[in-house]
Design an enzyme around this catalytic site. Sequence first.
Site, PDB file in Angstrom:
ATOM      1  N   THR A 148      23.122  36.913   8.817  1.00 13.90           N
ATOM      2  CA  THR A 148      24.478  37.444   8.675  1.00 13.90           C
ATOM      3  C   THR A 148      25.163  37.494  10.043  1.00 13.90           C
ATOM      4  OG1 THR A 148      23.910  38.823   6.776  1.00 13.90           O
ATOM      5  CG2 THR A 148      25.882  39.431   8.000  1.00 13.90           C
ATOM      6  N   ARG A 196      25.957  35.240  -7.920  1.00 16.89           N
ATOM      7  CA  ARG A 196      25.984  36.546  -7.259  1.00 16.89           C
ATOM      8  C   ARG A 196      27.055  36.567  -6.167  1.00 16.89           C
ATOM      9  NH1 ARG A 196      24.094  38.345  -2.346  1.00 16.89           N
ATOM     10  NH2 ARG A 196      23.706  40.591  -2.190  1.00 16.89           N
ATOM     11  N   VAL A 197      27.808  37.642  -6.112  1.00 17.83           N
ATOM     12  CA  VAL A 197      28.766  37.873  -5.030  1.00 17.83           C
ATOM     13  C   VAL A 197      28.192  38.979  -4.160  1.00 17.83           C
ATOM     14  CG1 VAL A 197      31.084  38.621  -4.424  1.00 17.83           C
ATOM     15  CG2 VAL A 197      30.727  37.169  -6.431  1.00 17.83           C
ATOM     16  N   ASP A 254      27.990  41.287  -0.365  1.00 15.52           N
ATOM     17  CA  ASP A 254      28.899  42.240   0.289  1.00 15.52           C
ATOM     18  C   ASP A 254      29.875  41.563   1.241  1.00 15.52           C
ATOM     19  OD1 ASP A 254      27.580  42.849   3.375  1.00 15.52           O
ATOM     20  OD2 ASP A 254      26.331  41.876   1.888  1.00 15.52           O
ATOM     21  N   GLY A 276      22.904  43.750   6.151  1.00 13.89           N
ATOM     22  CA  GLY A 276      21.762  44.394   5.517  1.00 13.89           C
ATOM     23  C   GLY A 276      21.702  44.115   4.030  1.00 13.89           C
ATOM     24  N   GLY A 282      22.999  43.851   0.915  1.00 14.76           N
ATOM     25  CA  GLY A 282      24.374  43.770   0.428  1.00 14.76           C
ATOM     26  C   GLY A 282      24.598  44.433  -0.912  1.00 14.76           C
TER      27      GLY A 282
END
Length: 230
Positions: free
Chosen positions: A93, A121-122, A124, A145, A147
């Site tokens: 990330t 999947r979406v 964070d 981290g 999400g």
Amino acid sequence: MERTTHTLLVGDQATEFATQLGFKEEDLHSDKSRDLYKQWKQKNCQPNYWKNVVPDPKQSCGPYKPKPFPPNRNKQELSEDSYKGIGSDNHDTIGMVVVDSKGNVAGGTSTNGLNHKIPGRVGDSPIAGAGSYVDNDVGGAAATGDGDVMMRFLPSFHAVMMMKSGASPTIAAGDAIKSIIRFYPDFVGAVLAVNIEGAHGAACHGIEKFPYSIRSTDYSDVTVLEVPCM
């Protein structure tokens, strides 16, 4: 103070605009990624992140169907939702917050996410307030981290609102983390915060320490700082 207006483009609009800028649409798969997928399928799709479904996602590739959801869940059960296998080899990330010379604030989060995510999947990162959040009158924050947990608490938004109330970036980031670990004591992640004065800070949980990079007039080059985690 002059403010800049930003426009968000998504879907076909974003693709068309990128094409106009000269970017070409291309397949980002590699031989390595294809081989990893084949090996994963051969191991009955292990690991994966399906929960509360049948057949058993720890032994099967599905297709899955929802199973009855327990009516009552305590904090210990909630904490077990956190994936404990996050590490440098399977997670990536990048979060960034920038304050320019005119006082404008920008932020963003990009992630490769964990391997073998659930299709559709979406996470964070694209959720305003979870992956990142900025306020031109206050500053900005970015998070990394677990999400699926962070989306429920909007830690970046939390940190910016804390700074708006007068908290330092360090205190704001710490309070955002504390709001999560109250319910998810096994949470692994971090929050970085910067105010419009250029002060910065970070807080983390679930690992020994969290490094972040800073570049400002206080440093001649990019400097990597580390904070101990809770």
